[in-house]
Design an enzyme around this catalytic site. Structure first.
Site, PDB file in Angstrom:
ATOM      1  N   TYR A  41       0.850  -1.202   0.000  1.00 55.07           N
ATOM      2  CA  TYR A  41       0.000   0.000   0.000  1.00 55.07           C
ATOM      3  C   TYR A  41       0.890   1.259   0.000  1.00 55.07           C
ATOM      4  O   TYR A  41       0.520   2.299  -0.538  1.00 55.07           O
ATOM      5  CB  TYR A  41      -0.975  -0.021   1.181  1.00 55.07           C
ATOM      6  CG  TYR A  41      -2.159   0.913   1.001  1.00 55.07           C
ATOM      7  CD1 TYR A  41      -3.057   0.725  -0.037  1.00 55.07           C
ATOM      8  CD2 TYR A  41      -2.373   1.965   1.887  1.00 55.07           C
ATOM      9  CE1 TYR A  41      -4.152   1.575  -0.209  1.00 55.07           C
ATOM     10  CE2 TYR A  41      -3.465   2.816   1.737  1.00 55.07           C
ATOM     11  CZ  TYR A  41      -4.340   2.616   0.692  1.00 55.07           C
ATOM     12  OH  TYR A  41      -5.426   3.464   0.533  1.00 55.07           O
ATOM     13  N   LYS A  95      -3.070   8.535   2.904  1.00 56.04           N
ATOM     14  CA  LYS A  95      -4.295   8.361   3.705  1.00 56.04           C
ATOM     15  C   LYS A  95      -4.108   8.910   5.124  1.00 56.04           C
ATOM     16  O   LYS A  95      -5.058   9.426   5.723  1.00 56.04           O
ATOM     17  CB  LYS A  95      -4.711   6.891   3.755  1.00 56.04           C
ATOM     18  CG  LYS A  95      -5.246   6.330   2.433  1.00 56.04           C
ATOM     19  CD  LYS A  95      -6.471   7.062   1.900  1.00 56.04           C
ATOM     20  CE  LYS A  95      -7.154   6.278   0.784  1.00 56.04           C
ATOM     21  NZ  LYS A  95      -8.201   7.089   0.120  1.00 56.04           N
TER      22      LYS A  95
HETATM   23  P1  NAD Z   1     -12.951   3.378  -7.706  1.00 55.39           P
HETATM   24  O1  NAD Z   1     -11.851   3.118  -8.692  1.00 55.39           O
HETATM   25  O2  NAD Z   1     -14.308   2.998  -8.081  1.00 55.39           O
HETATM   26  O3  NAD Z   1     -12.935   4.933  -7.306  1.00 55.39           O
HETATM   27  C1  NAD Z   1     -11.775   5.735  -7.342  1.00 55.39           C
HETATM   28  C2  NAD Z   1     -12.170   7.021  -8.019  1.00 55.39           C
HETATM   29  O4  NAD Z   1     -11.111   7.981  -8.004  1.00 55.39           O
HETATM   30  C3  NAD Z   1     -12.542   6.803  -9.502  1.00 55.39           C
HETATM   31  O5  NAD Z   1     -13.868   7.218  -9.726  1.00 55.39           O
HETATM   32  C4  NAD Z   1     -11.569   7.702 -10.239  1.00 55.39           C
HETATM   33  O6  NAD Z   1     -12.119   8.289 -11.391  1.00 55.39           O
HETATM   34  C5  NAD Z   1     -11.267   8.742  -9.175  1.00 55.39           C
HETATM   35  N1  NAD Z   1     -10.065   9.534  -9.457  1.00 55.39           N
HETATM   36  C6  NAD Z   1      -8.765   9.120  -9.489  1.00 55.39           C
HETATM   37  N2  NAD Z   1      -7.973  10.142  -9.883  1.00 55.39           N
HETATM   38  C7  NAD Z   1      -8.796  11.215 -10.080  1.00 55.39           C
HETATM   39  C8  NAD Z   1      -8.579  12.555 -10.509  1.00 55.39           C
HETATM   40  N3  NAD Z   1      -7.353  13.018 -10.831  1.00 55.39           N
HETATM   41  N4  NAD Z   1      -9.645  13.397 -10.601  1.00 55.39           N
HETATM   42  C9  NAD Z   1     -10.892  12.944 -10.307  1.00 55.39           C
HETATM   43  N5  NAD Z   1     -11.162  11.680  -9.910  1.00 55.39           N
HETATM   44  C10 NAD Z   1     -10.119  10.842  -9.807  1.00 55.39           C
HETATM   45  O7  NAD Z   1     -12.497   2.646  -6.367  1.00 55.39           O
HETATM   46  P2  NAD Z   1     -13.051   2.729  -4.869  1.00 55.39           P
HETATM   47  O8  NAD Z   1     -12.506   1.541  -4.207  1.00 55.39           O
HETATM   48  O9  NAD Z   1     -14.485   2.992  -4.883  1.00 55.39           O
HETATM   49  O10 NAD Z   1     -12.258   3.989  -4.278  1.00 55.39           O
HETATM   50  C11 NAD Z   1     -12.893   5.105  -3.706  1.00 55.39           C
HETATM   51  C12 NAD Z   1     -12.174   5.564  -2.449  1.00 55.39           C
HETATM   52  O11 NAD Z   1     -12.299   4.550  -1.461  1.00 55.39           O
HETATM   53  C13 NAD Z   1     -10.701   5.837  -2.611  1.00 55.39           C
HETATM   54  O12 NAD Z   1     -10.358   6.981  -1.840  1.00 55.39           O
HETATM   55  C14 NAD Z   1     -10.064   4.613  -1.993  1.00 55.39           C
HETATM   56  O13 NAD Z   1      -8.775   4.884  -1.501  1.00 55.39           O
HETATM   57  C15 NAD Z   1     -11.036   4.352  -0.875  1.00 55.39           C
HETATM   58  N6  NAD Z   1     -10.996   2.999  -0.272  1.00 55.39           N
HETATM   59  C16 NAD Z   1     -11.095   1.887  -1.075  1.00 55.39           C
HETATM   60  C17 NAD Z   1     -11.063   0.626  -0.488  1.00 55.39           C
HETATM   61  C18 NAD Z   1     -11.125  -0.628  -1.328  1.00 55.39           C
HETATM   62  O14 NAD Z   1     -10.691  -1.689  -0.860  1.00 55.39           O
HETATM   63  N7  NAD Z   1     -11.658  -0.590  -2.528  1.00 55.39           N
HETATM   64  C19 NAD Z   1     -10.949   0.509   0.910  1.00 55.39           C
HETATM   65  C20 NAD Z   1     -10.877   1.666   1.689  1.00 55.39           C
HETATM   66  C21 NAD Z   1     -10.894   2.909   1.071  1.00 55.39           C
HETATM   67  O1  0WE Z   2      -7.022   3.006  -1.602  1.00 57.44           O
HETATM   68  C1  0WE Z   2      -7.017   1.952  -2.185  1.00 57.44           C
HETATM   69  C2  0WE Z   2      -6.477   1.880  -3.604  1.00 57.44           C
HETATM   70  C3  0WE Z   2      -6.297   3.229  -4.240  1.00 57.44           C
HETATM   71  C4  0WE Z   2      -5.519   3.191  -5.526  1.00 57.44           C
HETATM   72  C5  0WE Z   2      -5.660   2.180  -6.468  1.00 57.44           C
HETATM   73  C6  0WE Z   2      -4.898   2.221  -7.633  1.00 57.44           C
HETATM   74  C7  0WE Z   2      -4.946   1.107  -8.656  1.00 57.44           C
HETATM   75  C8  0WE Z   2      -4.611   1.621 -10.037  1.00 57.44           C
HETATM   76  C9  0WE Z   2      -4.636   4.216  -5.774  1.00 57.44           C
HETATM   77  N1  0WE Z   2      -3.900   4.272  -6.904  1.00 57.44           N
HETATM   78  C10 0WE Z   2      -4.033   3.298  -7.838  1.00 57.44           C
HETATM   79  N2  0WE Z   2      -3.277   3.392  -8.966  1.00 57.44           N
HETATM   80  C11 0WE Z   2      -3.455   2.588 -10.043  1.00 57.44           C
HETATM   81  O2  0WE Z   2      -2.721   2.668 -11.041  1.00 57.44           O
HETATM   82  N3  0WE Z   2      -7.444   0.815  -1.539  1.00 57.44           N
HETATM   83  C12 0WE Z   2      -7.760   0.907  -0.139  1.00 57.44           C
HETATM   84  C13 0WE Z   2      -7.538  -0.524  -2.173  1.00 57.44           C
HETATM   85  C14 0WE Z   2      -6.233  -1.201  -1.952  1.00 57.44           C
HETATM   86  O3  0WE Z   2      -5.174  -0.950  -2.757  1.00 57.44           O
HETATM   87  C15 0WE Z   2      -4.110  -1.688  -2.267  1.00 57.44           C
HETATM   88  C16 0WE Z   2      -4.513  -2.396  -1.125  1.00 57.44           C
HETATM   89  C17 0WE Z   2      -5.884  -2.082  -0.921  1.00 57.44           C
HETATM   90  C18 0WE Z   2      -6.760  -2.577   0.182  1.00 57.44           C
HETATM   91  C19 0WE Z   2      -2.797  -1.753  -2.730  1.00 57.44           C
HETATM   92  C20 0WE Z   2      -1.896  -2.579  -2.063  1.00 57.44           C
HETATM   93  C21 0WE Z   2      -2.294  -3.291  -0.926  1.00 57.44           C
HETATM   94  C22 0WE Z   2      -3.602  -3.224  -0.451  1.00 57.44           C
END
Ligand code: NAD
Ligand code: 0WE
Length: 277
Positions: free
Chosen positions: A164, A171
């Site tokens: 991560y 974060k």
């Molecule tokens: P997702 O890919 O559906 O959403 C990520 C969003 O970020 C996308 O809609 C993308 O268009 C947007 N984004 C990235 N760069 C951008 C930019 N320059 N301008 C505008 N938008 C931009 O994935 P998600 O899992 O729904 O992620 C949403 C949030 O939840 C993130 O902050 C992620 O870190 C957080 N999160 C995700 C998880 C997980 O396991 N999926 C867990 C905890 C927190």
């Molecule tokens: O916040 C996240 C992921 C956010 C994210 C995802 C990507 C994938 C594509 C940020 N940047 C990128 N860049 C890309 O090119 N999470 C909480 C989901 C997540 O991501 C991980 C996790 C978990 C959970 C990455 C490594 C280990 C665990």
């Protein structure tokens, strides 16, 4: 997959808000939008670029969205245009959902010390933390009657999660921003909170090297012995953004099956997570 159902009601009746971060129907922001709409909210949506418009517009229209605009948070002109559209159409708004993060893919594999570059660090901080400050400043200018905001975070801010890396640092900054924003906006009746969700199968979590192992370990070690449900995240969002969340601000609320509370998993959980029986 069974269609998600969200409790209906009137908690968000008469409230208008912006949802930033829907990429597709698996996005956390989309589940939150569905939950808020089921409680009567009027919604505006942003999408990152033309490529995503094709996915986001039909979803947004299905909830009767008034405003569907492009927004790249790294581009000031695009942020100006987005919040101008809200001002012109609504005049005021009541809530903001920030669900955006990004780090270069190469930053998220391997060791933190070797993978983290100056540029990679700056990009992760800009898109994943600063964008919340910028959005909060612009949204709060349209919240004369008070309001509420949330952002999405992950446990990697508090503890080391393999790969991560710089996202964990971003974060941690995002959670600190949540507290500073809460202090600045509190006197105006605007609450600011973060939801720390456990791993969810979204676009942003796709292609994580250790993905299978991570979901298995989370399930085995979590207090509830299950992976995080999107419904729980959407429910927490509804609580924090509605009048139910009165008096709660500056908080990072975990929705992760209790994984964050565990210091050392039970022996059988550990064995299960490693596939040893
Ligand atoms: P997702 O890919 O559906 O959403 C990520 C969003 O970020 C996308 O809609 C993308 O268009 C947007 N984004 C990235 N760069 C951008 C930019 N320059 N301008 C505008 N938008 C931009 O994935 P998600 O899992 O729904 O992620 C949403 C949030 O939840 C993130 O902050 C992620 O870190 C957080 N999160 C995700 C998880 C997980 O396991 N999926 C867990 C905890 C927190
Ligand atoms: O916040 C996240 C992921 C956010 C994210 C995802 C990507 C994938 C594509 C940020 N940047 C990128 N860049 C890309 O090119 N999470 C909480 C989901 C997540 O991501 C991980 C996790 C978990 C959970 C990455 C490594 C280990 C665990």
């Amino acid at each position: 997959m069974a269609k998600r159902v969200f409790p209906t009601g009137t908690l968000m009746q008469g409230k208008k808000g912006l949802i930033m971060g829907v990429a597709n129907k698996n996005s956390i922001a989309w589940a939150i939008a569905e939950q808020l709409a089921a409680q009567g909210a009027e919604l505006a949506f942003t999408y990152q670029g033309e490529a995503l418009e094709r996915r986001v517009r039909p979803l947004a229209e299905s909830l009767g969205a008034d405003i569907i605009v492009p927004c790249d948070v790294t581009d000031d002109a695009s942020m100006d245009a987005c919040f101008d559209a809200i001002k012109d159409t609504w005049g005021e708004m009541d809530f903001l959902v920030h669900s955006i993060a990004f780090a270069g893919r190469e930053q998220l594999a391997g060791s933190f010390i070797d993978q983290t570059t100056r540029e990679g660090f700056a990009t992760a901080m800009d898109i994943s933390a600063y964008s919340f400050v910028d959005s909060a400043r612009r949204a709060s200018a349209l919240m004369d009657a008070g309001g509420a905001m949330i952002t999405m975070t992950y446990l990697g801010s508090e503890r080391v999660i393999p790969n991560y890396n710089v996202m964990g640092v971003a974060k941690a900054a995002l959670e600190a921003c949540t507290r500073y924003l809460a202090a600045d906006l509190g006197p105006r009746g605007i609450r600011v909170n973060a939801i720390s969700a456990g791993p969810l199968k979204t676009l942003a979590a796709a292609g994580i090297g250790s993905g299978r192992h991570m979901f298995r370990f989370n399930k085995a070690a979590a207090a509830l012995r299950e992976n995080t449900e999107l419904e729980g995240v959407a429910g927490a969002a509804l609580y924090l953004l509605s009048s139910l969340g009165t008096s709660c601000t500056g908080e990072t609320h975990h929705v992760d099956g209790g994984f964050h509370a565990i210091g050392m998993p039970q022996e059988e959980a550990l064995k299960q997570s490693l596939g040893i029986d």
